[in-house]
Design a protein around this motif. Sequence first.
Motif: not given
Length: 644
Positions: A256-283
């Motif tokens: 009963l909630e949203y879940s998604f991920r975004t990726g950030i390219d660090e520019g040196n061949g590595t990546e940081t992954e951001l996880n929004a696993e429990e998003y439900f409050h509308g903002h």
Amino acid sequence: MSTIKPYYPCEPFRAYNRIEGRPREEELDDSLAAKINDPLWMLARQYQFGELKGEDAGSAIFAKAAINMVRMTSFTGGDGTKSPYSEDIPLEARVERLTPEIDLKMAVRIGKKFLQLFDEEGGKLPASKGYVSGMYQDNFKEKFPFEVPQFEGGETAEDAAVKARILSLQQAASFLRAVSGRALNGKSLWDLLWSDPTKINNLILAPSQSPTSDKFILSKHKSLALLVAKNWVDFVKNELNIPESVEKDSWLKERLEYSFRTGIDEGNGTETELNAEEYFHGHLDWFSFDVAKEKEESNQPFDNSIRKREVLTVIPSEASFAGMPNSRWWEMEDGSIDLGNLKASDTDIAKILVTQYALQYSNDWLAIPYDIPTGSMVEVEGILVRDTFGQNFYVEAAHKDGESWNEWNMYALTVEKGEFESPDFDKRVLLPAAAVKTLESDPIEEVKFIRDEMANLVWGIEARVPNGIGEGLDGYEAAKSLQDEFSRLIQPKEIPSEISLPVALDNNSEGKASTYKAQLRYQLGNSVSENWIPFIPVHQQGSNREIHFQRASMPRINELFAPHAIRPRTPLLRDGIDEDDGQVYPLYINEEEIPRAGVKLTSTYQRTRWYNGKIVIWYGRRKRTGRGEGSSGLRFDLVLENKD
């Protein structure tokens, strides 16, 4: 002999008995000047308050700040497919958008748009193609009509329930009768074309075939039909802002909630992954994210097109806020905030810190403005400050690498780690591409999940259901209207022309026993309102301990049909149920998602204007905390007083 003029210390009507000036001249220059008769007294007060006490400190006049910035590069929705990150719409609109139920008004509008596109593109064809404006309108209206359901007798219980549900919505039924035979049903056309616009080929005639009600588009207009179908599907998707498919939305029905991920390219061949696993409050904001995968160390050089490093050279300005005390004690305050009225107990640490900052150190803080693009993570490497004495000071961050995790780290993102590992934080500041302000419609659907300990069930109460024309309707009123619609189908019993009296029995023991009326009666169970949908606890697959809740159904019992299942009316609870009330797949909800306090889910249309001026509209859901447990009154094996 000189004349001595008498001195009058207070001339008549010049006694200072008011704080503000009292002008007695035509001009207000002297009064607005706020002249002070005794400036030495003001200097003495400064000395008394310690303002003339010398300090070995200077004012900041120059600063340099080194800032690193990286941008989001990928987005991963509910289906796990990674796609390039884009800011054509707000990030929360991309996350929250769902496929709405096309109501009757929307079906008329998009159907009319399809016919308009057909005429617009057909008008561009050469005269040899033989297209005439409106030549297929009647055929499309006949192929995809608006039909008013009618009870003809002999229907199954499920078919009757579907028809009664439509007719019980009085406004929608009246609208349906008004457009029947006059408009193209865009919903039926959308069901055919949304997944594959080339399915319009099913309506195209063979070269030697005569037109029928199922196939009526001439073969020479095949390319026109394909172009119109593709453009129309794109128009509907952009108009309703719906995901490409149901699988690609970010809504998790089990949680009963949203879940998604975004990726950030660090520019040196590595990546940081951001996880929004429990998003439900509308903002959507920075606190909705956690760092699921930290950036790894790499010896590769940074790509300057991805990672941006900037050195600012500025003059620091004093940090201020509304109601901030003035730097000099004799200045008049505007009184917008009564700082002396702040009451804080020993445990109100946050309030004490804010009060101390506002009253004692407010003018000791300086600010360096910096505009951050949305969808970025920013880190300040360091700040170099020069004072009026020419000394340079290097200002370090409040949190240093290698110190304890519980140091000051406001706006830092939590790094997901194992249960027994020390917690860690990403010290950078995240600014997601979220809308600042949105307009929200009244709820189209509202479902309240409550625990009923007496019945050992979880109920999904449909407090508001769609009314068929783009608005919400009270769930109890809709359930009552549906029962009334079934009651109209029950024909009243015919009154016999002659009434036959019962034959009197002899006054014997057998006769007395046959006319005895029992005082009690047995009832298998009672019922609840039809907008109460039960969820029963069942074991999860492969586990004998863990459970989740499965959607079930209460029986509908009337005189015309055999007992059949009562189906929900909101799209939220109808997931897995087709238009004929047949269950395609079950609906499960995790047990931990419905606490004792309950859960309330609302679905609304939201509208905002993006920074490029584009108006964005989407249909999404929001979860809130409920108001505690409830009781449906459902009971079984009842012994009641026999009043029949």
